[in-house]
Design an enzyme around this catalytic site. Structure first.
Site, mmCIF file in Angstrom:
data_model
loop_
_atom_site.group_PDB
_atom_site.id
_atom_site.type_symbol
_atom_site.label_atom_id
_atom_site.label_comp_id
_atom_site.label_asym_id
_atom_site.label_seq_id
_atom_site.Cartn_x
_atom_site.Cartn_y
_atom_site.Cartn_z
ATOM 1 N N ASP A 64 3.115 9.175 10.440
ATOM 2 C CA ASP A 64 2.356 9.519 11.636
ATOM 3 C C ASP A 64 0.900 9.105 11.555
ATOM 4 O O ASP A 64 0.396 8.724 10.501
ATOM 5 C CB ASP A 64 2.409 11.032 11.863
ATOM 6 C CG ASP A 64 1.519 11.795 10.904
ATOM 7 O OD1 ASP A 64 0.710 12.614 11.370
ATOM 8 O OD2 ASP A 64 1.625 11.591 9.679
ATOM 9 N N GLY A 70 6.251 13.416 6.202
ATOM 10 C CA GLY A 70 6.556 12.011 6.441
ATOM 11 C C GLY A 70 7.920 11.526 6.023
ATOM 12 O O GLY A 70 8.471 10.626 6.639
ATOM 13 N N PHE A 94 -2.357 0.094 8.411
ATOM 14 C CA PHE A 94 -1.943 1.477 8.607
ATOM 15 C C PHE A 94 -0.641 1.463 9.402
ATOM 16 O O PHE A 94 -0.578 0.910 10.496
ATOM 17 C CB PHE A 94 -3.014 2.290 9.355
ATOM 18 C CG PHE A 94 -2.700 3.745 9.363
ATOM 19 C CD1 PHE A 94 -3.006 4.541 8.270
ATOM 20 C CD2 PHE A 94 -2.079 4.333 10.456
ATOM 21 C CE1 PHE A 94 -2.698 5.898 8.263
ATOM 22 C CE2 PHE A 94 -1.764 5.683 10.458
ATOM 23 C CZ PHE A 94 -2.077 6.464 9.362
ATOM 24 N N THR A 134 -0.947 11.473 -4.513
ATOM 25 C CA THR A 134 0.033 12.505 -4.173
ATOM 26 C C THR A 134 1.196 12.484 -5.149
ATOM 27 O O THR A 134 1.597 13.526 -5.680
ATOM 28 C CB THR A 134 0.549 12.318 -2.730
ATOM 29 O OG1 THR A 134 -0.563 12.358 -1.835
ATOM 30 C CG2 THR A 134 1.545 13.405 -2.352
ATOM 31 N N LEU A 135 1.748 11.305 -5.403
ATOM 32 C CA LEU A 135 2.887 11.212 -6.309
ATOM 33 C C LEU A 135 2.491 11.594 -7.731
ATOM 34 O O LEU A 135 3.241 12.284 -8.432
ATOM 35 C CB LEU A 135 3.491 9.804 -6.267
ATOM 36 C CG LEU A 135 4.783 9.617 -7.046
ATOM 37 C CD1 LEU A 135 5.855 10.629 -6.634
ATOM 38 C CD2 LEU A 135 5.300 8.198 -6.854
ATOM 39 N N ASP A 169 0.737 5.020 -1.609
ATOM 40 C CA ASP A 169 -0.395 4.098 -1.482
ATOM 41 C C ASP A 169 -1.319 4.280 -2.680
ATOM 42 O O ASP A 169 -1.143 3.622 -3.686
ATOM 43 C CB ASP A 169 -1.098 4.207 -0.132
ATOM 44 C CG ASP A 169 -1.260 5.631 0.354
ATOM 45 O OD1 ASP A 169 -1.508 6.530 -0.465
ATOM 46 O OD2 ASP A 169 -1.138 5.842 1.567
ATOM 47 N N THR A 170 -2.282 5.185 -2.619
ATOM 48 C CA THR A 170 -3.198 5.355 -3.752
ATOM 49 C C THR A 170 -2.483 5.873 -4.990
ATOM 50 O O THR A 170 -2.902 5.623 -6.110
ATOM 51 C CB THR A 170 -4.339 6.344 -3.414
ATOM 52 O OG1 THR A 170 -3.779 7.633 -3.168
ATOM 53 C CG2 THR A 170 -5.158 5.850 -2.240
ATOM 54 N N LYS A 226 2.825 0.715 -1.007
ATOM 55 C CA LYS A 226 1.598 0.000 -0.641
ATOM 56 C C LYS A 226 0.805 -0.234 -1.932
ATOM 57 O O LYS A 226 -0.215 0.392 -2.184
ATOM 58 C CB LYS A 226 0.798 0.812 0.373
ATOM 59 C CG LYS A 226 -0.350 0.045 1.005
ATOM 60 C CD LYS A 226 -1.156 0.922 1.953
ATOM 61 C CE LYS A 226 -0.539 0.969 3.334
ATOM 62 N NZ LYS A 226 -1.475 1.521 4.345
#
Length: 185
Positions: free
Chosen positions: A167, A53, A160, A115-116, A111-112, A139
């Protein structure tokens, strides 16, 4: 119906409403690049772009930085359809070593925070001098894990979003703007 046919049907049933124009994105990236250039002047900076992304954002960002930097990529996956599923998978790891370097993680969207958070923990084990994050979209309304984000281009709501590298099941990455995915049904 084949998987490709299902994807084509999904693509045809959706439209995209422009949220952030390409011009607005470029102006904000210029501002962020100036901040990063000032903050990392005379440092051994390593940009780590989180694929897939962030590739468009990262390419535009690094061309606007006034720094001598190295760039590497890590490929992570945490989405299933339009929702993060809470699991982070490493698809492809780093080639450069972050040890003793000032690392700047470049992400498309936080967002949540799963991942980071995962990436920050993994990179910390590699003993970098520092770790900073630069995100195109924040987000905050979806945040589950509290993660530090030093450089934010835009804050977005719960919609979204697609385009400019983001994507939906592989579609819409090439849009020159960021838009909200709308179901036409």
């Amino acid at each position: 119906m084949t998987n490709e046919s299902q994807m084509a049907n999904t693509f045809e049933k959706c439209s995209v409403e422009v949220l952030l124009s390409g011009e607005a994105i470029q102006r904000r990236i210029s501002d962020i690049a100036a901040e990063i250039s000032k903050d990392f002047k005379d440092k051994d900076a390593l940009i780590i772009a989180v694929l897939k992304g962030s590739f468009v954002f990262c390419a535009d960002l690094i061309r606007k930085l006034n720094l001598n930097i190295a760039v590497d990529f890590i490929s992570l996956s945490s989405y299933s359809g339009t929702s993060p599923d809470g699991r982070v998978n490493v698809i492809a790891g780093l080639k450069e070593t972050p040890e003793g370097r000032d690392v700047i993680i470049v992400e498309d969207i936080v967002d949540t925070g799963h991942t980071l958070d995962f990436l920050l923990k993994e990179l910390s084990l590699k003993k970098p001098k520092s770790i900073s994050t630069c995100v195109l979209l924040d987000k905050k309304c979806a945040r589950v894990k509290q993660v530090p984000v030093e450089y934010v281009c835009f804050e977005v709501g719960s919609e979204f979003v697609v385009g400019y590298g983001l994507d939906y099941n592989g579609f819409y990455r090439g849009l020159p703007y960021i838009g909200i995915l709308k179901d036409n049904d």
